[in-house]
Enzyme design. Structure first.
Site, PDB file in Angstrom:
ATOM      1  N   ASP A  12     -10.976   3.599   4.038  1.00 36.36           N
ATOM      2  CA  ASP A  12     -11.442   2.209   4.055  1.00 36.36           C
ATOM      3  C   ASP A  12     -12.965   2.148   3.903  1.00 36.36           C
ATOM      4  O   ASP A  12     -13.513   1.087   3.601  1.00 36.36           O
ATOM      5  CB  ASP A  12     -11.091   1.557   5.407  1.00 36.36           C
ATOM      6  CG  ASP A  12      -9.855   0.669   5.335  1.00 36.36           C
ATOM      7  OD1 ASP A  12      -9.604   0.088   4.269  1.00 36.36           O
ATOM      8  OD2 ASP A  12      -9.169   0.549   6.371  1.00 36.36           O
ATOM      9  N   GLN A  53      -4.797  -0.908   9.520  1.00 36.37           N
ATOM     10  CA  GLN A  53      -4.872  -2.269   8.967  1.00 36.37           C
ATOM     11  C   GLN A  53      -5.497  -3.227   9.976  1.00 36.37           C
ATOM     12  O   GLN A  53      -5.150  -3.218  11.163  1.00 36.37           O
ATOM     13  CB  GLN A  53      -3.453  -2.718   8.574  1.00 36.37           C
ATOM     14  CG  GLN A  53      -3.388  -4.014   7.803  1.00 36.37           C
ATOM     15  CD  GLN A  53      -3.915  -3.913   6.364  1.00 36.37           C
ATOM     16  OE1 GLN A  53      -4.044  -2.836   5.799  1.00 36.37           O
ATOM     17  NE2 GLN A  53      -4.232  -5.045   5.779  1.00 36.37           N
ATOM     18  N   LYS A  72       0.841  -1.204   0.000  1.00 32.88           N
ATOM     19  CA  LYS A  72       0.000   0.000   0.000  1.00 32.88           C
ATOM     20  C   LYS A  72       0.871   1.246   0.000  1.00 32.88           C
ATOM     21  O   LYS A  72       0.645   2.184  -0.771  1.00 32.88           O
ATOM     22  CB  LYS A  72      -0.949   0.004   1.212  1.00 32.88           C
ATOM     23  CG  LYS A  72      -2.100  -0.979   1.057  1.00 32.88           C
ATOM     24  CD  LYS A  72      -2.983  -1.083   2.293  1.00 32.88           C
ATOM     25  CE  LYS A  72      -4.028  -2.179   2.052  1.00 32.88           C
ATOM     26  NZ  LYS A  72      -5.026  -2.321   3.110  1.00 32.88           N
TER      27      LYS A  72
HETATM   28  N1  LUD Z   1      -7.591  -3.883   6.784  1.00 35.32           N
HETATM   29  C1  LUD Z   1      -7.669  -4.650   4.534  1.00 35.32           C
HETATM   30  N2  LUD Z   1      -7.101  -6.140   6.272  1.00 35.32           N
HETATM   31  C2  LUD Z   1      -7.015  -7.276   5.377  1.00 35.32           C
HETATM   32  N3  LUD Z   1      -3.362  -9.646  -2.857  1.00 35.32           N
HETATM   33  C3  LUD Z   1      -6.601  -5.684   2.610  1.00 35.32           C
HETATM   34  C4  LUD Z   1      -5.716  -7.293   0.953  1.00 35.32           C
HETATM   35  C5  LUD Z   1      -4.196  -6.720  -0.838  1.00 35.32           C
HETATM   36  N4  LUD Z   1      -8.151  -1.713   7.294  1.00 35.32           N
HETATM   37  C6  LUD Z   1      -8.007  -2.689   6.407  1.00 35.32           C
HETATM   38  O1  LUD Z   1      -6.039  -4.664   2.190  1.00 35.32           O
HETATM   39  O2  LUD Z   1      -8.477  -3.157   2.930  1.00 35.32           O
HETATM   40  C7  LUD Z   1      -8.157  -3.385   4.122  1.00 35.32           C
HETATM   41  N5  LUD Z   1      -8.294  -2.426   5.081  1.00 35.32           N
HETATM   42  N6  LUD Z   1      -7.441  -5.702   3.651  1.00 35.32           N
HETATM   43  N7  LUD Z   1      -6.478  -6.943   2.098  1.00 35.32           N
HETATM   44  C8  LUD Z   1      -7.189  -7.883   2.931  1.00 35.32           C
HETATM   45  C9  LUD Z   1      -7.752  -7.064   4.053  1.00 35.32           C
HETATM   46  C10 LUD Z   1      -7.434  -4.886   5.876  1.00 35.32           C
HETATM   47  C11 LUD Z   1      -5.695  -8.584   0.504  1.00 35.32           C
HETATM   48  C12 LUD Z   1      -4.940  -8.941  -0.601  1.00 35.32           C
HETATM   49  C13 LUD Z   1      -4.190  -8.003  -1.280  1.00 35.32           C
HETATM   50  C14 LUD Z   1      -4.936  -6.368   0.256  1.00 35.32           C
HETATM   51  C15 LUD Z   1      -3.326  -8.390  -2.450  1.00 35.32           C
HETATM   52  O3  LUD Z   1      -2.640  -7.554  -2.995  1.00 35.32           O
HETATM   53  C16 LUD Z   1      -2.564 -10.178  -3.930  1.00 35.32           C
HETATM   54  C17 LUD Z   1      -3.460 -10.841  -4.958  1.00 35.32           C
HETATM   55  O4  LUD Z   1      -4.549 -11.298  -4.592  1.00 35.32           O
HETATM   56  O5  LUD Z   1      -3.023 -10.916  -6.120  1.00 35.32           O
HETATM   57  C18 LUD Z   1      -1.639 -11.258  -3.404  1.00 35.32           C
HETATM   58  C19 LUD Z   1      -0.704 -10.739  -2.359  1.00 35.32           C
HETATM   59  C20 LUD Z   1       0.042 -11.892  -1.708  1.00 35.32           C
HETATM   60  O6  LUD Z   1      -0.205 -12.111  -0.510  1.00 35.32           O
HETATM   61  O7  LUD Z   1       0.832 -12.540  -2.390  1.00 35.32           O
END
Ligand code: LUD
Ligand code: NAP
Length: 313
Positions: free
Chosen positions: A144, A121, A77
């Site tokens: 968010d 997060q 991020k």
């Molecule tokens: N908390 C989120 N907690 C978890 N996947 C994310 C997420 C990027 N406050 C707050 O960002 O929005 C949020 N706000 N969340 N998440 C999950 C959740 C939070 C999940 C996956 C990914 C953010 C991401 O980039 C990649 C993909 O699916 O291609 C893979 C990344 C890897 O782990 O290899």
């Protein structure tokens, strides 16, 4: 798709199934590429805002503790915020940080004019009440979209900061399907982060929406009615191929780490991706589907929040 897989998919269909006459070619939805395009458009707008209004949108990301997945997400991020030309402020707090300290940091960020977006997060360590922390964030900076003010505004159809993951899902759906009006959508999962806001957004797009959860009777049957199936459950490959209506669009939000034979782990979604081949029309892969859209939409929300705070949107 290899012939062996295609015939397995065909066998799962009832012989009298009309769709069984056709071979469905399942197309992956490339969320990674779409997200990269969205980030490039955001970066252009950010450069324009700097030149025309002297405004540099700023995002503060707060991480409490050392959860390995959260560390990866927060790092990505911050990096993507900076790449888009925005200011990134990272706060890493120890796992035993008292709730009062997190609330004090949020208050400081609320008052900081260089910070237009605040993200704490999740999950948070047990001593910290996530609802209290979310409630402390200025709704105008709640990128968010988790604050009750934003959740309420979304529910009643007012402009709101919308949770990033469901926003990313809707963007992918609209890009690939055009109008969603009249389509039957089934959302599996009712969390405040994904399931509920996804259902609200689909309703806003004039879908007929069903929200399923752990107490739903006949979950496979509900899923089979869906033109759009959104899986946000957190259970590896729970949604099976024969739960999917032939030709449906499947959005797999799940991110599950499962052990591999070599002792390492791999990522799988909430949908059995291989089984969906030859049945779904479109499907998001894991990784490379919804995940990258979550971060791109966070940048989009930060830009929107900054413009609104400056009276530019
Ligand atoms: N908390 C989120 N907690 C978890 N996947 C994310 C997420 C990027 N406050 C707050 O960002 O929005 C949020 N706000 N969340 N998440 C999950 C959740 C939070 C999940 C996956 C990914 C953010 C991401 O980039 C990649 C993909 O699916 O291609 C893979 C990344 C890897 O782990 O290899
Ligand atoms: P969550 O808060 O744990 O909610 C899970 C939901 O699934 C709950 O509503 C639960 O029902 C339902 N559920 C659990 N087991 C079920 C079952 N056997 N049958 C039917 N429903 C069941 O999870 P979340 O935060 O929404 O996340 C869901 C998944 O998406 C996780 O894998 C998470 O890692 C992933 N995720 C991905 C992104 C991304 O960017 N790609 C972002 C956020 C989350 P009840 O309400 O009845 O308990």
């Amino acid at each position: 798709m290899p012939n062996s897989e295609r015939s397995r998919a065909a066998q799962r269909r009832a012989p009298d199934d009309f769709w069984g006459c056709f071979v469905i070619e399942t197309k992956p939805i490339d969320g990674k590429a779409f997200a990269a395009g969205l980030r490039a458009r955001i970066a252009e707008e950010v450069a324009g805002l700097k030149a025309s209004a002297g405004l540099t949108p700023g995002l503060a990301v707060v991480l409490v503790g050392e959860d390995p997945a959260s560390q990866v997400y927060v790092r990505n991020k911050a990096a993507q915020t900076a790449e888009a030309g925005m200011a990134s402020f990272e706060y890493k707090l120890a796992a035993d940080t008292p709730e009062a300290d997190v609330l004090a940091l949020v208050a400081k960020l609320n008052a900081d004019p260089a910070v237009h977006g605040i993200l704490v997060q999740l999950p948070l360590p047990a001593q910290i009440d996530a609802n209290k922390v979310i409630a402390a964030i200025d709704p105008a900076k709640d990128v968010d979209g988790f604050h009750v003010v934003n959740a309420g505004r979304l529910a009643v159809g007012l402009d709101a900061l919308v949770p990033c993951t469901p926003l990313g899902c809707i963007m992918l759906l609209k890009h690939h399907l055009g109008s969603l009006a009249g389509l039957k959508a089934v959302v599996v999962g009712r969390s405040n982060i994904v399931g509920k806001p996804a259902a609200q957004l689909l309703l806003k797009e004039d879908c007929t929406v069903t929200v399923a959860h752990s107490r739903t009777r006949d979950l496979p049957g509900e899923c089979r009615t869906a033109d759009i199936l959104v899986a946000a459950v957190g259970r590896p490959e729970m949604v099976r191929g024969d739960w999917i209506k032939p030709g449906a669009t499947v959005i797999d939000v799940g991110i599950n780490r499962v052990p591999k034979d070599d002792g390492k782990t791999r990522l799988v979604g909430d949908v059995a991706y291989a089984e969906a081949q030859g049945i779904a029309g479109l499907i998001t892969p894991v990784p490379g589907g919804v995940g990258p859209m979550t971060i791109a939409c966070l940048l989009q929300n930060t830009l929107t929040a900054a413009k609104r705070q400056k009276g530019l949107a």
